[in-house]
Write a protein that holds these residues in place. Structure first.
Motif, PDB file in Angstrom:
ATOM      1  N   PHE A   2       0.825  -1.204   0.000  1.00 11.18           N
ATOM      2  CA  PHE A   2       0.000   0.000   0.000  1.00 11.18           C
ATOM      3  C   PHE A   2       0.861   1.256   0.000  1.00 11.18           C
ATOM      4  N   TRP A   3       1.916   1.262   0.842  1.00 11.06           N
ATOM      5  CA  TRP A   3       2.761   2.443   0.943  1.00 11.06           C
ATOM      6  C   TRP A   3       3.598   2.654  -0.313  1.00 11.06           C
ATOM      7  N   LYS A   4       3.933   1.571  -1.009  1.00  7.55           N
ATOM      8  CA  LYS A   4       4.648   1.715  -2.275  1.00  7.55           C
ATOM      9  C   LYS A   4       3.767   2.408  -3.312  1.00  7.55           C
ATOM     10  N   ILE A   5       2.500   2.027  -3.362  1.00  9.90           N
ATOM     11  CA  ILE A   5       1.570   2.648  -4.299  1.00  9.90           C
ATOM     12  C   ILE A   5       1.382   4.118  -3.955  1.00  9.90           C
ATOM     13  N   ILE A   6       1.213   4.421  -2.680  1.00  8.24           N
ATOM     14  CA  ILE A   6       1.067   5.812  -2.245  1.00  8.24           C
ATOM     15  C   ILE A   6       2.331   6.607  -2.585  1.00  8.24           C
ATOM     16  N   GLY A   7       3.504   6.010  -2.398  1.00  8.55           N
ATOM     17  CA  GLY A   7       4.762   6.676  -2.714  1.00  8.55           C
ATOM     18  C   GLY A   7       4.903   6.958  -4.196  1.00  8.55           C
ATOM     19  N   VAL A   8       4.524   6.003  -5.045  1.00  6.20           N
ATOM     20  CA  VAL A   8       4.598   6.196  -6.491  1.00  6.20           C
ATOM     21  C   VAL A   8       3.635   7.283  -6.930  1.00  6.20           C
ATOM     22  N   VAL A   9       2.424   7.265  -6.395  1.00  8.24           N
ATOM     23  CA  VAL A   9       1.435   8.292  -6.741  1.00  8.24           C
ATOM     24  C   VAL A   9       1.933   9.668  -6.295  1.00  8.24           C
ATOM     25  N   ALA A  10       2.506   9.765  -5.129  1.00  8.77           N
ATOM     26  CA  ALA A  10       3.028  11.047  -4.641  1.00  8.77           C
ATOM     27  C   ALA A  10       4.197  11.513  -5.501  1.00  8.77           C
ATOM     28  N   LEU A  11       5.062  10.596  -5.906  1.00  4.67           N
ATOM     29  CA  LEU A  11       6.195  10.952  -6.755  1.00  4.67           C
ATOM     30  C   LEU A  11       5.735  11.454  -8.118  1.00  4.67           C
ATOM     31  N   ILE A  12       4.754  10.790  -8.700  1.00  5.79           N
ATOM     32  CA  ILE A  12       4.206  11.226  -9.992  1.00  5.79           C
ATOM     33  C   ILE A  12       3.541  12.586  -9.851  1.00  5.79           C
ATOM     34  N   TRP A  13       2.836  12.792  -8.751  1.00  5.56           N
ATOM     35  CA  TRP A  13       2.155  14.065  -8.513  1.00  5.56           C
ATOM     36  C   TRP A  13       3.164  15.216  -8.403  1.00  5.56           C
ATOM     37  N   VAL A  14       4.248  15.003  -7.683  1.00  2.00           N
ATOM     38  CA  VAL A  14       5.275  16.034  -7.546  1.00  2.00           C
ATOM     39  C   VAL A  14       5.948  16.302  -8.896  1.00  2.00           C
ATOM     40  N   ALA A  15       6.227  15.245  -9.657  1.00  2.00           N
ATOM     41  CA  ALA A  15       6.849  15.413 -10.968  1.00  2.00           C
ATOM     42  C   ALA A  15       5.941  16.205 -11.908  1.00  2.00           C
ATOM     43  N   MET A  16       4.662  15.896 -11.922  1.00  2.00           N
ATOM     44  CA  MET A  16       3.725  16.625 -12.779  1.00  2.00           C
ATOM     45  C   MET A  16       3.598  18.082 -12.346  1.00  2.00           C
ATOM     46  N   ALA A  17       3.649  18.349 -11.049  1.00  2.00           N
ATOM     47  CA  ALA A  17       3.593  19.731 -10.563  1.00  2.00           C
ATOM     48  C   ALA A  17       4.825  20.511 -11.033  1.00  2.00           C
ATOM     49  N   LEU A  18       6.000  19.892 -10.975  1.00  2.00           N
ATOM     50  CA  LEU A  18       7.219  20.566 -11.429  1.00  2.00           C
ATOM     51  C   LEU A  18       7.192  20.815 -12.932  1.00  2.00           C
ATOM     52  N   VAL A  19       6.727  19.843 -13.696  1.00  2.00           N
ATOM     53  CA  VAL A  19       6.632  20.017 -15.150  1.00  2.00           C
ATOM     54  C   VAL A  19       5.645  21.139 -15.478  1.00  2.00           C
ATOM     55  N   GLY A  20       4.540  21.203 -14.762  1.00  2.00           N
ATOM     56  CA  GLY A  20       3.562  22.266 -14.979  1.00  2.00           C
ATOM     57  C   GLY A  20       4.131  23.645 -14.715  1.00  2.00           C
ATOM     58  N   VAL A  21       4.907  23.779 -13.660  1.00  2.00           N
ATOM     59  CA  VAL A  21       5.523  25.060 -13.337  1.00  2.00           C
ATOM     60  C   VAL A  21       6.526  25.455 -14.418  1.00  2.00           C
ATOM     61  N   LEU A  22       7.326  24.502 -14.889  1.00  2.00           N
ATOM     62  CA  LEU A  22       8.300  24.801 -15.943  1.00  2.00           C
ATOM     63  C   LEU A  22       7.615  25.215 -17.237  1.00  2.00           C
ATOM     64  N   VAL A  23       6.569  24.505 -17.627  1.00  2.00           N
ATOM     65  CA  VAL A  23       5.858  24.833 -18.864  1.00  2.00           C
ATOM     66  C   VAL A  23       5.215  26.207 -18.754  1.00  2.00           C
TER      67      VAL A  23
END
Length: 57
Positions: A2-23
């Protein structure tokens, strides 16, 4: 598991937020650069140059 899935989702969310800010930050730089390059090509086309080479100085 469960925590691995939550960690992956959080990592993807942070990555998408950074890409959005750069764009969002780079959009106006790219837009102004495209306009300036278009104006340069228009100037070269109207100047009566015999060469079609854009990079020729």
């Amino acid at each position: 598991m469960f925590w691995k899935i939550i960690g992956v989702v959080a990592l993807i969310w942070v990555a998408m937020a950074l890409v959005g800010v750069l764009v969002k930050g780079l959009f106006w730089i790219v837009a102004v650069s495209a306009v300036v390059f278009g104006l340069y090509l228009l100037f070269k086309a109207m100047s009566g140059s015999d060469s079609n080479d854009v990079t020729r100085v």
